[in-house]
Design a protein around this motif. Structure first.
Motif, mmCIF file in Angstrom:
data_model
loop_
_atom_site.group_PDB
_atom_site.id
_atom_site.type_symbol
_atom_site.label_atom_id
_atom_site.label_comp_id
_atom_site.label_asym_id
_atom_site.label_seq_id
_atom_site.Cartn_x
_atom_site.Cartn_y
_atom_site.Cartn_z
ATOM 1 N N PHE A 1 7.414 2.025 -6.459
ATOM 2 C CA PHE A 1 6.989 0.873 -7.264
ATOM 3 C C PHE A 1 5.609 1.144 -7.852
ATOM 4 N N GLY A 2 4.691 1.633 -7.015
ATOM 5 C CA GLY A 2 3.351 1.948 -7.499
ATOM 6 C C GLY A 2 3.365 3.038 -8.557
ATOM 7 N N GLU A 3 4.136 4.100 -8.293
ATOM 8 C CA GLU A 3 4.185 5.214 -9.250
ATOM 9 C C GLU A 3 4.781 4.783 -10.589
ATOM 10 N N GLN A 4 5.858 4.003 -10.540
ATOM 11 C CA GLN A 4 6.549 3.618 -11.773
ATOM 12 C C GLN A 4 5.753 2.619 -12.597
ATOM 13 N N LEU A 5 5.203 1.602 -11.928
ATOM 14 C CA LEU A 5 4.688 0.442 -12.643
ATOM 15 C C LEU A 5 3.169 0.427 -12.795
ATOM 16 N N ILE A 6 2.461 1.210 -11.970
ATOM 17 C CA ILE A 6 1.012 1.303 -12.115
ATOM 18 C C ILE A 6 0.617 2.682 -12.613
ATOM 19 N N GLY A 7 1.246 3.713 -12.061
ATOM 20 C CA GLY A 7 0.989 5.069 -12.516
ATOM 21 C C GLY A 7 0.987 6.046 -11.363
ATOM 22 N N PRO A 8 1.116 7.352 -11.647
ATOM 23 C CA PRO A 8 1.232 8.352 -10.586
ATOM 24 C C PRO A 8 0.016 8.420 -9.667
ATOM 25 N N HIS A 9 -1.119 7.940 -10.128
ATOM 26 C CA HIS A 9 -2.333 7.946 -9.300
ATOM 27 C C HIS A 9 -2.723 6.521 -8.911
ATOM 28 N N TYR A 10 -1.720 5.699 -8.661
ATOM 29 C CA TYR A 10 -1.970 4.273 -8.416
ATOM 30 C C TYR A 10 -2.905 4.016 -7.237
ATOM 31 N N LEU A 11 -2.888 4.917 -6.242
ATOM 32 C CA LEU A 11 -3.737 4.690 -5.077
ATOM 33 C C LEU A 11 -5.225 4.811 -5.384
ATOM 34 N N ASP A 12 -5.565 5.409 -6.521
ATOM 35 C CA ASP A 12 -6.974 5.478 -6.909
ATOM 36 C C ASP A 12 -7.513 4.109 -7.281
ATOM 37 N N THR A 13 -6.607 3.194 -7.641
ATOM 38 C CA THR A 13 -7.059 1.885 -8.134
ATOM 39 C C THR A 13 -6.444 0.699 -7.412
ATOM 40 N N HIS A 14 -5.347 0.915 -6.662
ATOM 41 C CA HIS A 14 -4.608 -0.216 -6.126
ATOM 42 C C HIS A 14 -4.118 0.022 -4.704
ATOM 43 N N ALA A 15 -3.918 -1.084 -4.019
ATOM 44 C CA ALA A 15 -3.113 -1.135 -2.802
ATOM 45 C C ALA A 15 -1.783 -1.777 -3.179
ATOM 46 N N VAL A 16 -0.690 -1.282 -2.604
ATOM 47 C CA VAL A 16 0.645 -1.785 -2.910
ATOM 48 C C VAL A 16 1.386 -2.011 -1.591
ATOM 49 N N GLY A 17 2.174 -3.064 -1.524
ATOM 50 C CA GLY A 17 2.928 -3.320 -0.303
ATOM 51 C C GLY A 17 4.106 -4.234 -0.536
ATOM 52 N N ASN A 18 4.885 -4.422 0.514
ATOM 53 C CA ASN A 18 5.981 -5.390 0.485
ATOM 54 C C ASN A 18 5.909 -6.238 1.738
ATOM 55 N N TYR A 19 6.498 -7.427 1.646
ATOM 56 C CA TYR A 19 6.547 -8.302 2.827
ATOM 57 C C TYR A 19 7.812 -9.139 2.742
#
Length: 431
Positions: free
Chosen positions: A341-359
């Motif tokens: 989800f992070g790679e597709q919708l934010i970008g391949p380096h999404y961890l440089d700018t975002h935290a992503v999770g599910n609940y």
């Protein structure tokens, strides 16, 4: 020419093989089938998805997230094997063959590599002239099945000397069957150590039994469980106290070194009820990060040497400077889609700018439908295409049973946790 992608979302097949021992197997599995919806984020955006049943509200998700080119089909019957059910549906097989296009090739991504996958791939080749590329499937089915057991992880780690050190398996033992378990439990409790009993092929926390010093109902609880018989059983130390639950996923290619995909912090309710996963750059600073990723890479190297390829995940418990590996999943995991989800919708380096999770939220009041959920969550709902933080309702197939899973993204790990709390409150579930 790009090879078309086919995702077969058989997330419940091996779980059903184990859960069928229980009388209420359908009730046990009812909340698990919605995991199929996670495949919306697997691989490339353009793909065919085969799911147990049509993904609910897929049109809304595609429009909201701007995911064009997703085709979702389901077989006419459900026997417990999604590959077998697909094989038994001539119209669906014809649609799969058509999806291969003029190149007559497909890139096949399953949740789990099963024996029926090989039957499916063989039928595509011999009956439809379609070659299935299998970058995430181990040709040695017995090897995959071995690594996916509790004893498989313990034997693998023991062979690498990982019964001690900063990343290790918990102290414990194998039992040949249920009859040996009481003695093993009593021996561990006699040292003042709590223990957990696990069926060798158990999944999704089914059948786990926890014993603490002073317990005297060992035989009775074992006899009352449908999940223990003549198959192997693991008895190991139950790690509790001041703990965290990290996990890690690796990809083992056929001809390249294994590599780390991501790490997560697993979010539990109680000792055994997994509710979500988060991945963030802040996790790299956690004390457990280096021992877990280095220990996982040791396992990956040995698995590759023995012939394994594809994804696998390790679930661990971190306490007092030691990472205890307690489960190896030789397949995609319940957090694979978080990373993608992070790679597709934010970008391949999404961890440089975002935290992503599910609940996952359970027991929603009044069994809301999607319009109700969107109304309750209100401005929290936002697409990562256009916002820096937000909530995205997903796994909507199980809304009818009062369960909702959401994806969360925010510029920081703390911000993501705040979003989860806000969503819980908005859904009427308290704080």
């Amino acid at each position: 020419m790009t090879t078309p992608t086919l995702c077969v979302c058989n997330a419940v097949d091996t779980l059903r093989d184990f859960a069928v021992r229980a009388d209420d197997v359908d009730a046990l599995l009812s909340e698990c089938y919605a995991q199929q919806d996670q495949a919306l984020f697997w691989g490339p955006v353009n793909k065919m998805l085969i799911t147990y049943e049509p993904i609910s509200h897929l049109d809304w998700q595609q429009k909201f997230l701007e995911l064009d080119g997703v085709l979702n089909l389901s077989p006419a019957g459900r026997t417990g094997s999604l590959f077998a059910d697909t094989l038994a549906d001539p119209a669906l097989m014809a649609a799969v063959a058509a999806h291969a296009g003029p190149g007559r090739r497909l890139r096949l991504i399953p949740h789990t590599t099963t024996t029926d996958l090989w039957r499916f791939a063989d039928a595509l080749r011999t009956e439809y002239g379609v070659v299935a590329e299998l970058p995430e499937s181990t040709p040695q089915q017995s090897l995959r099945d071995l690594f996916d057991t509790k004893t498989g992880l313990r034997d693998l780690a023991t062979g690498l000397g990982m019964t001690d050190g900063p990343c290790r398996i918990p102290p414990g033992t194998h039992c040949a069957g249920r009859q040996e378990v009481p003695a093993a439990v009593r021996a561990m409790l006699a040292t003042g150590t709590p223990c957990i009993v696990k069926a060798d092929r158990g999944e999704a926390s089914l059948g786990l039994l926890i014993f603490r010093p002073g317990d005297d109902d060992i035989a009775e609880r074992l006899a009352a469980s449908a999940f223990y018989g003549e198959d192997p059983v693991v008895v190991e130390e139950f790690i509790d106290g001041d703990i965290t639950f990290p996990s890690v996923e690796y990809l083992i290619p056929e001809k390249a070194p294994p590599h780390l995909c991501y790490t997560t912090d697993m979010l539990f309710e109680g000792a055994t009820h997994l509710r979500g996963n988060v991945t963030a750059r802040e996790l790299r600073d956690a004390w457990w990060y280096r021992p877990l990723t280095e220990g996982g890479l040791r396992l990956a190297g040995e698995m590759q040497r023995r012939g394994y390829r594809g994804r696998f995940g390790i679930d661990a418990i971190a306490r007092d400077g030691v990472v205890h590996m307690h489960d190896l999943n030789a397949r995609r995991t319940g957090s694979s889609h978080v990373h993608e989800f992070g790679e597709q919708l934010i970008g391949p380096h999404y961890l440089d700018t975002h935290a992503v999770g599910n609940y996952d939220f359970y027991d929603l009041p009044d069994r809301p439908d999607l319009p109700d959920v969107l109304r309750l969550l209100g401005p929290l709902v936002a697409s990562p295409r256009h916002a820096e933080r937000g909530v995205v309702p997903t796994e909507l197939t199980d809304l009818r049973n009062g369960r909702l899973s959401c994806m969360f993204y925010a510029p920081s790990l703390a911000g993501l946790h705040e979003l989860i709390v806000s969503a819980r409150t908005a859904l009427g579930l308290g704080t």
